[in-house]
Design an enzyme around this catalytic site. Structure first.
Site, PDB file in Angstrom:
ATOM      1  N   PRO A   9     -64.692 -61.399 -36.841  1.00  0.00           N
ATOM      2  CA  PRO A   9     -63.642 -61.123 -35.864  1.00  0.00           C
ATOM      3  C   PRO A   9     -62.470 -60.309 -36.397  1.00  0.00           C
ATOM      4  O   PRO A   9     -62.010 -60.522 -37.517  1.00  0.00           O
ATOM      5  CB  PRO A   9     -63.170 -62.528 -35.435  1.00  0.00           C
ATOM      6  CG  PRO A   9     -63.697 -63.463 -36.455  1.00  0.00           C
ATOM      7  CD  PRO A   9     -64.933 -62.838 -37.017  1.00  0.00           C
ATOM      8  N   ASN A  10     -62.037 -59.408 -35.556  1.00  0.00           N
ATOM      9  CA  ASN A  10     -60.868 -58.541 -35.749  1.00  0.00           C
ATOM     10  C   ASN A  10     -61.100 -57.393 -36.735  1.00  0.00           C
ATOM     11  O   ASN A  10     -60.278 -56.497 -36.847  1.00  0.00           O
ATOM     12  CB  ASN A  10     -59.634 -59.355 -36.173  1.00  0.00           C
ATOM     13  CG  ASN A  10     -59.237 -60.343 -35.101  1.00  0.00           C
ATOM     14  OD1 ASN A  10     -59.054 -59.952 -33.957  1.00  0.00           O
ATOM     15  ND2 ASN A  10     -59.153 -61.610 -35.434  1.00  0.00           N
ATOM     16  N   ARG A  17     -53.893 -51.761 -38.217  1.00  0.00           N
ATOM     17  CA  ARG A  17     -52.698 -52.582 -38.448  1.00  0.00           C
ATOM     18  C   ARG A  17     -52.774 -53.220 -39.825  1.00  0.00           C
ATOM     19  O   ARG A  17     -53.844 -53.312 -40.410  1.00  0.00           O
ATOM     20  CB  ARG A  17     -52.630 -53.717 -37.419  1.00  0.00           C
ATOM     21  CG  ARG A  17     -52.482 -53.185 -36.032  1.00  0.00           C
ATOM     22  CD  ARG A  17     -51.653 -54.085 -35.176  1.00  0.00           C
ATOM     23  NE  ARG A  17     -51.687 -53.540 -33.815  1.00  0.00           N
ATOM     24  CZ  ARG A  17     -52.148 -54.188 -32.767  1.00  0.00           C
ATOM     25  NH1 ARG A  17     -52.560 -55.419 -32.886  1.00  0.00           N
ATOM     26  NH2 ARG A  17     -52.165 -53.613 -31.597  1.00  0.00           N
ATOM     27  N   ASN A  73     -68.410 -60.324 -44.366  1.00  0.00           N
ATOM     28  CA  ASN A  73     -67.000 -60.685 -44.240  1.00  0.00           C
ATOM     29  C   ASN A  73     -66.856 -61.460 -42.926  1.00  0.00           C
ATOM     30  O   ASN A  73     -66.816 -60.860 -41.851  1.00  0.00           O
ATOM     31  CB  ASN A  73     -66.100 -59.452 -44.246  1.00  0.00           C
ATOM     32  CG  ASN A  73     -64.623 -59.848 -44.241  1.00  0.00           C
ATOM     33  OD1 ASN A  73     -64.271 -60.980 -43.911  1.00  0.00           O
ATOM     34  ND2 ASN A  73     -63.756 -58.918 -44.612  1.00  0.00           N
ATOM     35  N   ALA A  76     -61.782 -64.749 -40.006  1.00  0.00           N
ATOM     36  CA  ALA A  76     -61.158 -66.078 -39.968  1.00  0.00           C
ATOM     37  C   ALA A  76     -62.174 -67.211 -39.771  1.00  0.00           C
ATOM     38  O   ALA A  76     -61.842 -68.378 -40.000  1.00  0.00           O
ATOM     39  CB  ALA A  76     -60.094 -66.122 -38.877  1.00  0.00           C
ATOM     40  N   GLU A  97     -70.225 -63.335 -49.809  1.00  0.00           N
ATOM     41  CA  GLU A  97     -68.992 -63.461 -49.013  1.00  0.00           C
ATOM     42  C   GLU A  97     -67.980 -62.447 -49.551  1.00  0.00           C
ATOM     43  O   GLU A  97     -67.646 -62.475 -50.736  1.00  0.00           O
ATOM     44  CB  GLU A  97     -68.460 -64.896 -49.163  1.00  0.00           C
ATOM     45  CG  GLU A  97     -67.173 -65.150 -48.419  1.00  0.00           C
ATOM     46  CD  GLU A  97     -66.589 -66.545 -48.716  1.00  0.00           C
ATOM     47  OE1 GLU A  97     -67.250 -67.371 -49.389  1.00  0.00           O
ATOM     48  OE2 GLU A  97     -65.444 -66.773 -48.290  1.00  0.00           O
ATOM     49  N   HIS A  99     -64.179 -60.526 -48.971  1.00  0.00           N
ATOM     50  CA  HIS A  99     -62.880 -60.453 -48.294  1.00  0.00           C
ATOM     51  C   HIS A  99     -62.092 -59.285 -48.858  1.00  0.00           C
ATOM     52  O   HIS A  99     -62.015 -59.108 -50.085  1.00  0.00           O
ATOM     53  CB  HIS A  99     -62.093 -61.748 -48.474  1.00  0.00           C
ATOM     54  CG  HIS A  99     -62.788 -62.908 -47.836  1.00  0.00           C
ATOM     55  ND1 HIS A  99     -62.792 -63.100 -46.478  1.00  0.00           N
ATOM     56  CD2 HIS A  99     -63.547 -63.900 -48.370  1.00  0.00           C
ATOM     57  CE1 HIS A  99     -63.514 -64.174 -46.199  1.00  0.00           C
ATOM     58  NE2 HIS A  99     -63.986 -64.673 -47.325  1.00  0.00           N
ATOM     59  N   ARG A 106     -53.241 -66.361 -50.621  1.00  0.00           N
ATOM     60  CA  ARG A 106     -52.540 -66.219 -49.335  1.00  0.00           C
ATOM     61  C   ARG A 106     -52.140 -67.594 -48.766  1.00  0.00           C
ATOM     62  O   ARG A 106     -51.972 -68.537 -49.519  1.00  0.00           O
ATOM     63  CB  ARG A 106     -53.417 -65.402 -48.378  1.00  0.00           C
ATOM     64  CG  ARG A 106     -53.683 -63.977 -48.927  1.00  0.00           C
ATOM     65  CD  ARG A 106     -54.399 -63.097 -47.952  1.00  0.00           C
ATOM     66  NE  ARG A 106     -53.603 -62.883 -46.741  1.00  0.00           N
ATOM     67  CZ  ARG A 106     -54.095 -62.360 -45.617  1.00  0.00           C
ATOM     68  NH1 ARG A 106     -55.367 -62.001 -45.565  1.00  0.00           N
ATOM     69  NH2 ARG A 106     -53.318 -62.188 -44.561  1.00  0.00           N
TER      70      ARG A 106
END
Ligand code: CA2
Length: 140
Positions: A9-10, A17, A73, A76, A97, A99, A106
């Site tokens: 997602p995203n 952004r 990836n 979330a 995995e 990222h 974070r």
């Protein structure tokens, strides 16, 4: 070797952004870089992105006989999806995995990955280069 490149997602908004966290490369550019490197290394890549958990699970299921490995990836969903965790186990594929950011540095909720234990390897915080590292790891 056949490799599934899976983005959650995203990540379709990559490059639009938060470039200070996720970089300026768009998803289409990222996929092109992975395709190109795979071609050089003699591998075939199929890319898929979805904002929907069930579609990512379907893609893992559908690729289970075709793919030899997955660059994933999960966005979330990394931090919450036991359904994706079960799917990774069920499809019996080697999953790396990946990222873009270093999730261990974070927010506390982002430091947790419920997928880590069932993935064969992970690459964190290397931006787009992390996807190429994951590809090379799967092909080595
Ligand atoms: O660091 C990563 O690669 C992440 O998997 C990215 C996910 C985030 O939820 C994970 O915690 C870490 C997606 C972040 C949102 O993606 C954006 C893309 C473009 C613009 C803004 C956000």
């Amino acid at each position: 070797m056949n490799i599934l490149l899976l983005n959650g997602p995203n990540l379709n908004l990559l490059g639009e952004r938060e470039p200070e966290i996720y970089g300026k490369t768009t998803l289409a550019e990222l996929e092109a870089l992975v395709y190109q490197r795979a071609r050089e290394l003699g591998a075939e890549v199929r890319a898929f992105q979805s904002n929907h958990e069930g579609e990512l699970i379907d893609e893992l299921h559908q690729s289970r006989r075709w793919a030899n490995g997955v660059i994933f990836n999960p966005g979330a969903f990394t931090h919450s999806s036991y359904a994706l965790r079960d799917a990774i186990v069920a499809c019996k594929l080697r999953v790396v995995e990946v990222h873009l950011s270093d999730i261990t540095q974070r927010e506390p909720w982002r430091r947790v990955s419920v997928l880590e234990e069932v993935c064969a390897h992970r690459v964190l915080g290397k931006g787009v280069a992390g996807y190429l590292e994951a590809l090379e790891w799967l092909l080595k």
